[in-house]
Design a protein around this motif. Structure first.
Motif, PDB file in Angstrom:
ATOM      1  N   PHE A  72       0.837  -1.198   0.000  1.00 25.94           N
ATOM      2  CA  PHE A  72       0.000   0.000   0.000  1.00 25.94           C
ATOM      3  C   PHE A  72       0.875   1.253   0.000  1.00 25.94           C
ATOM      4  O   PHE A  72       0.614   2.206  -0.733  1.00 25.94           O
ATOM      5  CB  PHE A  72      -0.934  -0.011   1.217  1.00 25.94           C
ATOM      6  CG  PHE A  72      -1.842   1.181   1.301  1.00 25.94           C
ATOM      7  CD1 PHE A  72      -2.902   1.333   0.422  1.00 25.94           C
ATOM      8  CD2 PHE A  72      -1.644   2.153   2.264  1.00 25.94           C
ATOM      9  CE1 PHE A  72      -3.749   2.435   0.504  1.00 25.94           C
ATOM     10  CE2 PHE A  72      -2.475   3.250   2.359  1.00 25.94           C
ATOM     11  CZ  PHE A  72      -3.534   3.390   1.472  1.00 25.94           C
ATOM     12  N   GLU A  73       1.919   1.230   0.804  1.00 28.33           N
ATOM     13  CA  GLU A  73       2.832   2.376   0.878  1.00 28.33           C
ATOM     14  C   GLU A  73       3.538   2.600  -0.464  1.00 28.33           C
ATOM     15  O   GLU A  73       3.590   3.725  -0.968  1.00 28.33           O
ATOM     16  CB  GLU A  73       3.865   2.134   1.977  1.00 28.33           C
ATOM     17  CG  GLU A  73       4.789   3.301   2.211  1.00 28.33           C
ATOM     18  CD  GLU A  73       5.754   3.040   3.356  1.00 28.33           C
ATOM     19  OE1 GLU A  73       6.876   3.571   3.280  1.00 28.33           O
ATOM     20  OE2 GLU A  73       5.394   2.323   4.297  1.00 28.33           O
ATOM     21  N   LYS A  74       4.041   1.529  -1.058  1.00 29.21           N
ATOM     22  CA  LYS A  74       4.739   1.649  -2.352  1.00 29.21           C
ATOM     23  C   LYS A  74       3.777   2.033  -3.466  1.00 29.21           C
ATOM     24  O   LYS A  74       4.121   2.832  -4.343  1.00 29.21           O
ATOM     25  CB  LYS A  74       5.459   0.348  -2.674  1.00 29.21           C
ATOM     26  CG  LYS A  74       6.668   0.110  -1.794  1.00 29.21           C
ATOM     27  CD  LYS A  74       7.347  -1.195  -2.111  1.00 29.21           C
ATOM     28  CE  LYS A  74       8.580  -1.369  -1.254  1.00 29.21           C
ATOM     29  NZ  LYS A  74       8.401  -2.247  -0.140  1.00 29.21           N
ATOM     30  N   LEU A  75       2.572   1.477  -3.450  1.00 26.99           N
ATOM     31  CA  LEU A  75       1.563   1.833  -4.446  1.00 26.99           C
ATOM     32  C   LEU A  75       1.217   3.314  -4.356  1.00 26.99           C
ATOM     33  O   LEU A  75       1.137   4.006  -5.377  1.00 26.99           O
ATOM     34  CB  LEU A  75       0.303   0.980  -4.252  1.00 26.99           C
ATOM     35  CG  LEU A  75      -0.849   1.269  -5.222  1.00 26.99           C
ATOM     36  CD1 LEU A  75      -0.448   0.918  -6.650  1.00 26.99           C
ATOM     37  CD2 LEU A  75      -2.089   0.484  -4.795  1.00 26.99           C
ATOM     38  N   THR A  76       1.053   3.800  -3.144  1.00 26.43           N
ATOM     39  CA  THR A  76       0.733   5.221  -2.951  1.00 26.43           C
ATOM     40  C   THR A  76       1.861   6.102  -3.452  1.00 26.43           C
ATOM     41  O   THR A  76       1.610   7.111  -4.134  1.00 26.43           O
ATOM     42  CB  THR A  76       0.432   5.503  -1.467  1.00 26.43           C
ATOM     43  OG1 THR A  76      -0.708   4.722  -1.089  1.00 26.43           O
ATOM     44  CG2 THR A  76       0.147   6.971  -1.231  1.00 26.43           C
ATOM     45  N   LEU A  77       3.104   5.752  -3.150  1.00 26.50           N
ATOM     46  CA  LEU A  77       4.236   6.550  -3.659  1.00 26.50           C
ATOM     47  C   LEU A  77       4.284   6.507  -5.183  1.00 26.50           C
ATOM     48  O   LEU A  77       4.592   7.520  -5.823  1.00 26.50           O
ATOM     49  CB  LEU A  77       5.546   6.035  -3.063  1.00 26.50           C
ATOM     50  CG  LEU A  77       5.740   6.310  -1.572  1.00 26.50           C
ATOM     51  CD1 LEU A  77       7.011   5.643  -1.063  1.00 26.50           C
ATOM     52  CD2 LEU A  77       5.772   7.795  -1.288  1.00 26.50           C
ATOM     53  N   GLY A  78       3.956   5.363  -5.767  1.00 26.74           N
ATOM     54  CA  GLY A  78       3.911   5.264  -7.222  1.00 26.74           C
ATOM     55  C   GLY A  78       2.820   6.139  -7.823  1.00 26.74           C
ATOM     56  O   GLY A  78       3.043   6.821  -8.830  1.00 26.74           O
ATOM     57  N   VAL A  79       1.639   6.134  -7.208  1.00 27.94           N
ATOM     58  CA  VAL A  79       0.540   6.973  -7.707  1.00 27.94           C
ATOM     59  C   VAL A  79       0.907   8.455  -7.575  1.00 27.94           C
ATOM     60  O   VAL A  79       0.599   9.252  -8.469  1.00 27.94           O
ATOM     61  CB  VAL A  79      -0.783   6.640  -6.974  1.00 27.94           C
ATOM     62  CG1 VAL A  79      -1.874   7.640  -7.324  1.00 27.94           C
ATOM     63  CG2 VAL A  79      -1.229   5.228  -7.305  1.00 27.94           C
TER      64      VAL A  79
ATOM     65  N   CYS B  22      -8.235  11.440  -7.965  1.00 29.24           N
ATOM     66  CA  CYS B  22      -9.055  11.906  -6.850  1.00 29.24           C
ATOM     67  C   CYS B  22      -9.619  10.721  -6.060  1.00 29.24           C
ATOM     68  O   CYS B  22      -9.583  10.723  -4.827  1.00 29.24           O
ATOM     69  CB  CYS B  22     -10.170  12.816  -7.351  1.00 29.24           C
ATOM     70  SG  CYS B  22     -10.920  13.792  -6.032  1.00 29.24           S
ATOM     71  N   VAL B  23     -10.113   9.707  -6.763  1.00 25.83           N
ATOM     72  CA  VAL B  23     -10.638   8.519  -6.086  1.00 25.83           C
ATOM     73  C   VAL B  23      -9.530   7.835  -5.286  1.00 25.83           C
ATOM     74  O   VAL B  23      -9.719   7.480  -4.114  1.00 25.83           O
ATOM     75  CB  VAL B  23     -11.266   7.530  -7.099  1.00 25.83           C
ATOM     76  CG1 VAL B  23     -11.479   6.162  -6.473  1.00 25.83           C
ATOM     77  CG2 VAL B  23     -12.578   8.074  -7.634  1.00 25.83           C
ATOM     78  N   TYR B  24      -8.354   7.663  -5.892  1.00 21.47           N
ATOM     79  CA  TYR B  24      -7.279   6.970  -5.186  1.00 21.47           C
ATOM     80  C   TYR B  24      -6.843   7.741  -3.941  1.00 21.47           C
ATOM     81  O   TYR B  24      -6.694   7.160  -2.857  1.00 21.47           O
ATOM     82  CB  TYR B  24      -6.053   6.710  -6.076  1.00 21.47           C
ATOM     83  CG  TYR B  24      -5.035   5.907  -5.303  1.00 21.47           C
ATOM     84  CD1 TYR B  24      -5.160   4.530  -5.196  1.00 21.47           C
ATOM     85  CD2 TYR B  24      -4.017   6.525  -4.586  1.00 21.47           C
ATOM     86  CE1 TYR B  24      -4.284   3.780  -4.427  1.00 21.47           C
ATOM     87  CE2 TYR B  24      -3.136   5.788  -3.810  1.00 21.47           C
ATOM     88  CZ  TYR B  24      -3.270   4.427  -3.737  1.00 21.47           C
ATOM     89  OH  TYR B  24      -2.409   3.703  -2.943  1.00 21.47           O
ATOM     90  N   PHE B  25      -6.632   9.056  -4.079  1.00 17.63           N
ATOM     91  CA  PHE B  25      -6.149   9.827  -2.933  1.00 17.63           C
ATOM     92  C   PHE B  25      -7.204   9.935  -1.839  1.00 17.63           C
ATOM     93  O   PHE B  25      -6.870   9.945  -0.647  1.00 17.63           O
ATOM     94  CB  PHE B  25      -5.642  11.199  -3.364  1.00 17.63           C
ATOM     95  CG  PHE B  25      -4.358  11.130  -4.153  1.00 17.63           C
ATOM     96  CD1 PHE B  25      -3.293  10.367  -3.730  1.00 17.63           C
ATOM     97  CD2 PHE B  25      -4.223  11.823  -5.351  1.00 17.63           C
ATOM     98  CE1 PHE B  25      -2.111  10.294  -4.450  1.00 17.63           C
ATOM     99  CE2 PHE B  25      -3.050  11.756  -6.088  1.00 17.63           C
ATOM    100  CZ  PHE B  25      -1.989  10.992  -5.628  1.00 17.63           C
ATOM    101  N   CYS B  26      -8.479   9.995  -2.212  1.00 19.51           N
ATOM    102  CA  CYS B  26      -9.539   9.973  -1.196  1.00 19.51           C
ATOM    103  C   CYS B  26      -9.563   8.623  -0.483  1.00 19.51           C
ATOM    104  O   CYS B  26      -9.712   8.562   0.741  1.00 19.51           O
ATOM    105  CB  CYS B  26     -10.902  10.269  -1.827  1.00 19.51           C
ATOM    106  SG  CYS B  26     -11.140  11.992  -2.265  1.00 19.51           S
ATOM    107  N   PHE B  27      -9.405   7.541  -1.242  1.00 17.61           N
ATOM    108  CA  PHE B  27      -9.348   6.201  -0.646  1.00 17.61           C
ATOM    109  C   PHE B  27      -8.146   6.081   0.287  1.00 17.61           C
ATOM    110  O   PHE B  27      -8.266   5.562   1.416  1.00 17.61           O
ATOM    111  CB  PHE B  27      -9.284   5.136  -1.738  1.00 17.61           C
ATOM    112  CG  PHE B  27      -9.020   3.748  -1.211  1.00 17.61           C
ATOM    113  CD1 PHE B  27     -10.024   3.045  -0.561  1.00 17.61           C
ATOM    114  CD2 PHE B  27      -7.768   3.161  -1.340  1.00 17.61           C
ATOM    115  CE1 PHE B  27      -9.789   1.770  -0.049  1.00 17.61           C
ATOM    116  CE2 PHE B  27      -7.533   1.890  -0.843  1.00 17.61           C
ATOM    117  CZ  PHE B  27      -8.534   1.193  -0.196  1.00 17.61           C
TER     118      PHE B  27
END
Length: 159
Positions: free
Chosen positions: A57-64, A99-104
């Motif tokens: 989750f942490e790596k996915l978020t940094l990638g996004v 927007c959906v990803y960052f809100c999630f």
């Protein structure tokens, strides 16, 4: 009689080299100080804290975040529309996806806090909350207002 005795200025001056023992004590106290970790405020069990703590989750978020930074440059160069509603489909899809990803991501982290108020103790969470709020307002609230007021088809005029 009224003459004050001469003072030796060397006796009152601070030493050039600090006290070695005091330095060692200060360094030791800094070394044993626990390092800050936001997860200390999270629940110990549950789905939200498990997602928030997971390295994927942490790596996915940094990638996004990295892809979003790249996308912002593409959007700036190629999207000539004044509003999201007037933009091409690819720009709208990308904006809604981010927007959906960052809100999630914000929601997962918020739900992970055992005491929700502790979110205010984490500088990154406060910063992310501000960014997500602005993105939410720009992507969805502003466009909803434009549609509701009928300004969606006419652009923003001279705004």
């Amino acid at each position: 009689d009224d003459v004050a005795p001469a003072r030796d200025s060397r006796a009152e001056a601070a030493p050039i080299m600090p006290d070695a023992q005091a330095m060692k004590d200060r360094i030791r106290s800094e070394m044993i100080k626990p390092t800050y970790d936001v997860t200390q405020f999270y629940w110990d069990q549950g789905i939200w804290q498990a997602i928030a703590r997971h390295p994927i989750f942490e790596k996915l978020t940094l990638g996004v975040i990295a892809i979003n930074a790249l996308w912002i440059s593409i959007d700036t160069d190629y999207n000539k529309a004044d509003t999201l509603l007037e933009a091409g489909e690819v720009f709208q899809i990308a904006e809604h996806f981010f927007c959906v990803y960052f809100c999630f991501e914000w929601y997962v982290r918020f739900k992970s806090f055992k005491v929700k108020r502790n979110g205010l103790r984490d500088g990154w969470f406060v910063f992310d909350s501000t960014l997500v709020f602005m993105m939410f307002a720009e992507t969805w609230v502003m466009n909803l207002v434009l549609v509701a007021t009928g300004a969606a088809s006419g652009g923003l005029g001279n705004a």
